[in-house]
Design a protein around this motif. Sequence first.
Motif, mmCIF file in Angstrom:
data_model
loop_
_atom_site.group_PDB
_atom_site.id
_atom_site.type_symbol
_atom_site.label_atom_id
_atom_site.label_comp_id
_atom_site.label_asym_id
_atom_site.label_seq_id
_atom_site.Cartn_x
_atom_site.Cartn_y
_atom_site.Cartn_z
ATOM 1 N N MET A 67 0.823 -1.215 0.000
ATOM 2 C CA MET A 67 0.000 0.000 0.000
ATOM 3 C C MET A 67 0.853 1.259 0.000
ATOM 4 N N GLU A 68 1.825 1.295 -0.903
ATOM 5 C CA GLU A 68 2.720 2.442 -1.054
ATOM 6 C C GLU A 68 3.044 2.596 -2.534
ATOM 7 N N ASP A 69 3.491 3.798 -2.895
ATOM 8 C CA ASP A 69 3.988 4.041 -4.247
ATOM 9 C C ASP A 69 5.515 3.993 -4.237
ATOM 10 N N TYR A 70 6.076 3.389 -5.270
ATOM 11 C CA TYR A 70 7.529 3.301 -5.412
ATOM 12 C C TYR A 70 7.899 3.621 -6.850
ATOM 13 N N GLU A 71 9.121 4.068 -7.032
ATOM 14 C CA GLU A 71 9.618 4.247 -8.393
ATOM 15 C C GLU A 71 9.898 2.859 -8.978
ATOM 16 N N CYS A 72 9.199 2.520 -10.038
ATOM 17 C CA CYS A 72 9.344 1.208 -10.658
ATOM 18 C C CYS A 72 9.502 1.362 -12.167
ATOM 19 N N ASP A 73 10.236 0.438 -12.763
ATOM 20 C CA ASP A 73 10.334 0.417 -14.220
ATOM 21 C C ASP A 73 9.798 -0.899 -14.800
ATOM 22 N N THR A 74 9.301 -1.759 -13.904
ATOM 23 C CA THR A 74 8.735 -3.042 -14.307
ATOM 24 C C THR A 74 7.399 -3.207 -13.595
ATOM 25 N N PHE A 75 6.381 -3.645 -14.338
ATOM 26 C CA PHE A 75 5.019 -3.678 -13.798
ATOM 27 C C PHE A 75 4.349 -5.019 -14.059
ATOM 28 N N PHE A 76 3.557 -5.451 -13.086
ATOM 29 C CA PHE A 76 2.786 -6.679 -13.239
ATOM 30 C C PHE A 76 1.739 -6.449 -14.331
ATOM 31 N N PRO A 77 1.551 -7.408 -15.237
ATOM 32 C CA PRO A 77 0.623 -7.179 -16.347
ATOM 33 C C PRO A 77 -0.839 -7.115 -15.896
ATOM 34 N N GLU A 78 -1.616 -6.377 -16.646
ATOM 35 C CA GLU A 78 -3.058 -6.304 -16.394
ATOM 36 C C GLU A 78 -3.671 -7.686 -16.569
ATOM 37 N N PHE A 79 -4.697 -7.985 -15.770
ATOM 38 C CA PHE A 79 -5.416 -9.244 -15.961
ATOM 39 C C PHE A 79 -6.906 -9.004 -15.794
ATOM 40 N N ASP A 80 -7.704 -9.883 -16.362
ATOM 41 C CA ASP A 80 -9.156 -9.734 -16.390
ATOM 42 C C ASP A 80 -9.741 -10.051 -15.023
ATOM 43 N N ARG A 81 -10.271 -9.025 -14.345
ATOM 44 C CA ARG A 81 -10.816 -9.206 -12.991
ATOM 45 C C ARG A 81 -12.176 -9.899 -13.007
ATOM 46 N N ASP A 82 -12.715 -10.148 -14.188
ATOM 47 C CA ASP A 82 -13.932 -10.960 -14.287
ATOM 48 C C ASP A 82 -13.593 -12.441 -14.367
ATOM 49 N N ILE A 83 -12.394 -12.724 -14.875
ATOM 50 C CA ILE A 83 -11.938 -14.118 -14.942
ATOM 51 C C ILE A 83 -11.255 -14.514 -13.635
ATOM 52 N N PHE A 84 -10.383 -13.636 -13.123
ATOM 53 C CA PHE A 84 -9.726 -13.863 -11.835
ATOM 54 C C PHE A 84 -10.342 -12.913 -10.813
ATOM 55 N N LYS A 85 -11.072 -13.486 -9.860
ATOM 56 C CA LYS A 85 -11.778 -12.659 -8.873
ATOM 57 C C LYS A 85 -11.094 -12.763 -7.518
ATOM 58 N N LEU A 86 -11.009 -11.619 -6.850
ATOM 59 C CA LEU A 86 -10.376 -11.562 -5.536
ATOM 60 C C LEU A 86 -11.205 -12.346 -4.526
ATOM 61 N N ALA A 87 -10.589 -13.324 -3.876
ATOM 62 C CA ALA A 87 -11.270 -14.115 -2.852
ATOM 63 C C ALA A 87 -11.347 -13.295 -1.562
ATOM 64 N N LYS A 88 -12.542 -13.227 -0.972
ATOM 65 C CA LYS A 88 -12.693 -12.487 0.284
ATOM 66 C C LYS A 88 -11.905 -13.160 1.398
ATOM 67 N N GLU A 89 -11.925 -14.472 1.399
ATOM 68 C CA GLU A 89 -11.123 -15.246 2.341
ATOM 69 C C GLU A 89 -10.551 -16.430 1.586
ATOM 70 N N PHE A 90 -9.350 -16.870 1.986
ATOM 71 C CA PHE A 90 -8.721 -17.989 1.307
ATOM 72 C C PHE A 90 -8.001 -18.814 2.359
ATOM 73 N N PRO A 91 -8.169 -20.148 2.344
ATOM 74 C CA PRO A 91 -7.546 -20.992 3.380
ATOM 75 C C PRO A 91 -6.038 -20.770 3.476
ATOM 76 N N GLY A 92 -5.581 -20.532 4.712
ATOM 77 C CA GLY A 92 -4.150 -20.384 4.955
ATOM 78 C C GLY A 92 -3.582 -19.019 4.632
ATOM 79 N N ILE A 93 -4.422 -18.110 4.145
ATOM 80 C CA ILE A 93 -3.940 -16.771 3.780
ATOM 81 C C ILE A 93 -4.463 -15.769 4.809
ATOM 82 N N PRO A 94 -3.583 -15.032 5.501
ATOM 83 C CA PRO A 94 -4.062 -14.040 6.475
ATOM 84 C C PRO A 94 -4.932 -12.988 5.785
ATOM 85 N N SER A 95 -6.073 -12.683 6.381
ATOM 86 C CA SER A 95 -6.991 -11.714 5.767
ATOM 87 C C SER A 95 -6.742 -10.288 6.272
ATOM 88 N N GLU A 96 -6.054 -10.149 7.397
ATOM 89 C CA GLU A 96 -5.823 -8.821 7.965
ATOM 90 C C GLU A 96 -4.644 -8.132 7.277
#
Length: 199
Positions: free
Chosen positions: A153-182
């Motif tokens: 949750m910060e901005d950094y000077e970057c020259d390489t970026f993660f590619p865009e992906f379809d948020r209708d195909i890959f949806k953010l899970a509200k909760e996921f087993p073994g993944i801290p939600s906080e």
Amino acid sequence: MKTGSIMCEAEERVDPKPIRLVAAVSRSMGIGHKGSLPWSLPNEFKYFIDKITSVAEPGKKNLIIWGRKSFEPFAESLLPLPNCIVALLSRTLSSVPEHVYYVCRSVRDAIKKASKPPLSEEIETIWVLGGVESFAETMKHPWCDQIHITAIMEDYECDTFFPEFDRDIFKLAKEFPGIPSEIQEENGIKYAFQVYQRT
């Protein structure tokens, strides 16, 4: 399994494997600057390593697909990774670096190698660690079922970026087993672990 200079070849039987992407990204989806990470988050990095080296079935291993430019800054300090077989992507390397099992010319070749005997009998999950072209290609593969993101949750000077992906195909899970939600905090930097799952 012995490290060897084996280029990926085609065979007939296919054993599909789950393919997962993992990356830490800044607020603007930046993932790197001048070949290295723009942040220092040791706990987040340990979490990332634990994720890609974990296997559900004893005796199995994960295949790590790594682009050469993403691999080189971390190779010496990280390797060997437990429970992992590293496939390095390169069109120019003529020899296999230490702790690397395979040099493959493309993501497609590496996936093919992992999904055919004899390697398919050993592999549980395929993890893709970069670079950008590898991420972009793999997220379109039908076996790619999850994208694991550390959202910093910060901005950094970057020259390489993660590619865009379809948020209708890959949806953010509200909760996921073994993944801290906080929200996590380290060195005054807040971040969250996120899993985008193919619908």
